[in-house]
Design an enzyme around this catalytic site. Structure first.
Site, mmCIF file in Angstrom:
data_model
loop_
_atom_site.group_PDB
_atom_site.id
_atom_site.type_symbol
_atom_site.label_atom_id
_atom_site.label_comp_id
_atom_site.label_asym_id
_atom_site.label_seq_id
_atom_site.Cartn_x
_atom_site.Cartn_y
_atom_site.Cartn_z
ATOM 1 N N ASN A 6 -7.472 -0.517 5.627
ATOM 2 C CA ASN A 6 -7.197 -1.146 6.921
ATOM 3 C C ASN A 6 -5.728 -1.453 7.172
ATOM 4 O OD1 ASN A 6 -7.813 -3.148 9.288
ATOM 5 N ND2 ASN A 6 -6.772 -4.381 7.744
ATOM 6 N N VAL A 11 0.821 -1.218 0.000
ATOM 7 C CA VAL A 11 0.000 0.000 0.000
ATOM 8 C C VAL A 11 0.855 1.268 0.000
ATOM 9 C CG1 VAL A 11 -2.059 -1.045 1.053
ATOM 10 C CG2 VAL A 11 -0.315 0.026 2.525
ATOM 11 N N LYS A 18 -2.655 7.408 13.521
ATOM 12 C CA LYS A 18 -4.017 6.967 13.849
ATOM 13 C C LYS A 18 -4.910 8.147 14.214
ATOM 14 C CE LYS A 18 -3.389 2.678 12.908
ATOM 15 N NZ LYS A 18 -4.049 2.106 11.739
ATOM 16 N N TYR A 67 2.968 5.776 15.184
ATOM 17 C CA TYR A 67 1.688 5.068 15.152
ATOM 18 C C TYR A 67 0.582 5.961 15.720
ATOM 19 C CZ TYR A 67 -1.634 1.188 15.643
ATOM 20 O OH TYR A 67 -2.729 0.365 15.529
ATOM 21 N N ALA A 68 0.838 6.549 16.880
ATOM 22 C CA ALA A 68 -0.175 7.408 17.522
ATOM 23 C C ALA A 68 -0.544 8.577 16.614
ATOM 24 C CB ALA A 68 0.356 7.924 18.855
ATOM 25 N N ALA A 69 0.466 9.180 15.984
ATOM 26 C CA ALA A 69 0.212 10.350 15.131
ATOM 27 C C ALA A 69 -0.614 9.957 13.901
ATOM 28 C CB ALA A 69 1.536 10.980 14.712
ATOM 29 N N SER A 108 -7.519 3.677 15.489
ATOM 30 C CA SER A 108 -7.162 2.959 16.720
ATOM 31 C C SER A 108 -7.585 3.831 17.892
ATOM 32 C CB SER A 108 -5.648 2.754 16.774
ATOM 33 O OG SER A 108 -5.223 2.396 18.076
HETATM 34 N N1 LIG Z 1 -4.654 -5.563 16.614
HETATM 35 C C1 LIG Z 1 -4.960 -4.517 17.313
HETATM 36 O O1 LIG Z 1 -5.034 -4.578 18.538
HETATM 37 C C2 LIG Z 1 -5.247 -3.198 16.640
HETATM 38 C C3 LIG Z 1 -5.724 -2.141 17.421
HETATM 39 C C4 LIG Z 1 -6.002 -0.925 16.820
HETATM 40 C C5 LIG Z 1 -5.824 -0.772 15.447
HETATM 41 N N2 LIG Z 1 -5.334 -1.806 14.716
HETATM 42 C C6 LIG Z 1 -5.153 -1.582 13.283
HETATM 43 O O2 LIG Z 1 -5.766 -2.620 12.556
HETATM 44 C C7 LIG Z 1 -5.186 -2.690 11.262
HETATM 45 C C8 LIG Z 1 -4.899 -4.142 10.933
HETATM 46 O O3 LIG Z 1 -3.885 -4.609 11.796
HETATM 47 P P1 LIG Z 1 -3.930 -6.051 12.473
HETATM 48 O O4 LIG Z 1 -3.917 -5.843 13.927
HETATM 49 O O5 LIG Z 1 -4.981 -6.881 11.854
HETATM 50 O O6 LIG Z 1 -2.461 -6.560 12.102
HETATM 51 P P2 LIG Z 1 -1.935 -7.806 11.256
HETATM 52 O O7 LIG Z 1 -0.454 -7.617 11.239
HETATM 53 O O8 LIG Z 1 -2.485 -9.078 11.757
HETATM 54 O O9 LIG Z 1 -2.520 -7.544 9.804
HETATM 55 C C9 LIG Z 1 -2.060 -6.489 9.002
HETATM 56 C C10 LIG Z 1 -2.011 -6.958 7.551
HETATM 57 O O10 LIG Z 1 -1.573 -5.833 6.773
HETATM 58 C C11 LIG Z 1 -0.584 -6.276 5.866
HETATM 59 N N3 LIG Z 1 0.307 -5.177 5.530
HETATM 60 C C12 LIG Z 1 1.239 -4.598 6.326
HETATM 61 N N4 LIG Z 1 1.906 -3.662 5.648
HETATM 62 C C13 LIG Z 1 1.393 -3.649 4.392
HETATM 63 C C14 LIG Z 1 1.683 -2.919 3.217
HETATM 64 N N5 LIG Z 1 2.668 -2.013 3.195
HETATM 65 N N6 LIG Z 1 0.948 -3.155 2.104
HETATM 66 C C15 LIG Z 1 -0.044 -4.087 2.110
HETATM 67 N N7 LIG Z 1 -0.347 -4.830 3.187
HETATM 68 C C16 LIG Z 1 0.365 -4.609 4.317
HETATM 69 C C17 LIG Z 1 0.157 -7.396 6.588
HETATM 70 O O11 LIG Z 1 0.853 -8.247 5.682
HETATM 71 C C18 LIG Z 1 -0.990 -8.085 7.321
HETATM 72 O O12 LIG Z 1 -1.552 -9.110 6.534
HETATM 73 C C19 LIG Z 1 -3.944 -1.798 11.305
HETATM 74 O O13 LIG Z 1 -4.223 -0.562 10.683
HETATM 75 C C20 LIG Z 1 -3.721 -1.603 12.794
HETATM 76 O O14 LIG Z 1 -3.044 -0.416 13.081
HETATM 77 C C21 LIG Z 1 -5.034 -3.018 15.279
#
Ligand SMILES: NC(=O)c1ccc[n+]([C@@H]2O[C@H](COP(=O)([O-])OP(=O)(O)OC[C@H]3O[C@@H](n4cnc5c(N)ncnc54)[C@H](O)[C@@H]3O)[C@@H](O)[C@H]2O)c1
Length: 267
Positions: free
Chosen positions: A95, A69, A176, A172-174, A158
């Protein structure tokens, strides 16, 4: 109205980034399980293609788009290709996101993400993946959705975007937090076109983010104490909110940020 009509996404054309794992996988699954045709985008080609094969065998209409992405041309190309193949684009989940490493403190003490330990290289990388990619996803999706006068854009922020959070790094904080106002801005502009733009703000979910750090028993114990519901969420618990935001049930919801956090931000 019957629930099956209120939450009907049958025949929708959807695009989900970060769909090979965690929350993005659950979002893609719930749409596909309910009859949408979903293009699942991810940088991890092996995981994505294996998942898409399994989902297809189970009868889902899913397609893989292996892309980074942060490569804005590839991202735009992936979205344009969906419209070329299907003639429309109903729901986009921006996402994909990465951790920027630990924050500056846990209840147990200081960790490595203090402000003077945060490199500009990390800052720029996380901005590219977590923020610029979402802007580009929105921009590419909006071009098609404005023309068809309908669409849903759902952004994964987040709870770390809603308030200071000692567990996550500065970049990350910034990012989100920035996503939340990006969503509000786009929601205002796109409302006359019936394009609805919303953010979700997850709390703590079991996924592979941060190298699966949440599987560490000490980290889990800490979150059990912090989260009012007393546990970390399963990734599948995002499905209800994802389906809601893509479906007719949320037809009057735009410009919002919806926490899904087991009560953490209740105070
Ligand atoms: N897990 C949590 O507790 C939590 C909390 C708040 C927000 N989030 C947010 O949820 C979203 C999904 O994260 P998750 O927790 O499911 O993590 P995860 O690591 O399980 O999944 C993230 C997916 O994104 C893909 N990815 C990463 N960089 C990429 C790139 N440059 N191009 C394309 N794909 C890419 C990864 O390969 C992975 O499959 C993120 O934006 C994360 O910040 C997660």
């Amino acid at each position: 109205m019957k629930a099956e009509k209120l939450y009907n996404v049958t025949g929708q054309v959807a695009f989900v980034t970060g769909a090979a794992s965690g929350l993005g996988r659950a979002m893609a699954e719930v749409l596909a399980e309910n009859g949408a045709c979903v293009t699942m985008a991810d940088i991890d080609g092996d995981a994505l293609e294996a998942l898409v094969r399994t989902m297809r065998q189970a009868g889902s209409a899913v397609e893989a788009a292996v892309l980074d992405v942060a490569d804005t041309d590839a991202l735009r190309g992936g979205i344009d290709a969906v419209v070329k193949r299907h003639g429309r684009l109903d729901a986009v989940f921006a996402n994909a996101g990465i951790s920027s490493g630990p924050g500056f403190a846990t209840a147990a003490g200081r960790i490595s993400g203090q402000i003077d330990h945060t490199s500009l290289a990390t800052w720029r990388k996380v901005l590219d993946v977590n923020l610029t990619s979402v802007f580009v996803t929105m921009q590419a999706a909006a071009a098609h959705m404005k023309a068809q006068r309908s669409g849903r854009i759902i952004v994964t922020s987040s709870i770390a975007g809603l308030r200071a959070e000692t567990f996550v790094g500065y970049p990350y904080a910034a990012t989100k937090a920035a996503l939340i106002n990006l969503v509000r801005q786009a929601a205002r502009e796109l409302a006359p076109y019936n394009v609805l733009v919303n953010a979700i703000a997850p709390g703590v979910f079991f996924t592979n983010i941060a190298g699966g750090r949440l599987r560490d028993p000490a980290v889990q114990e800490e979150f059990r104490r912090i989260v009012p519901l007393g546990r970390i969420a399963d990734a599948a618990e995002i499905k209800g909110l994802a389906l809601f935001l893509a479906s007719p049930a949320s037809s009057y919801v735009t410009g919002t940020v919806i926490p899904i956090d087991g009560g953490v931000t209740a105070g």
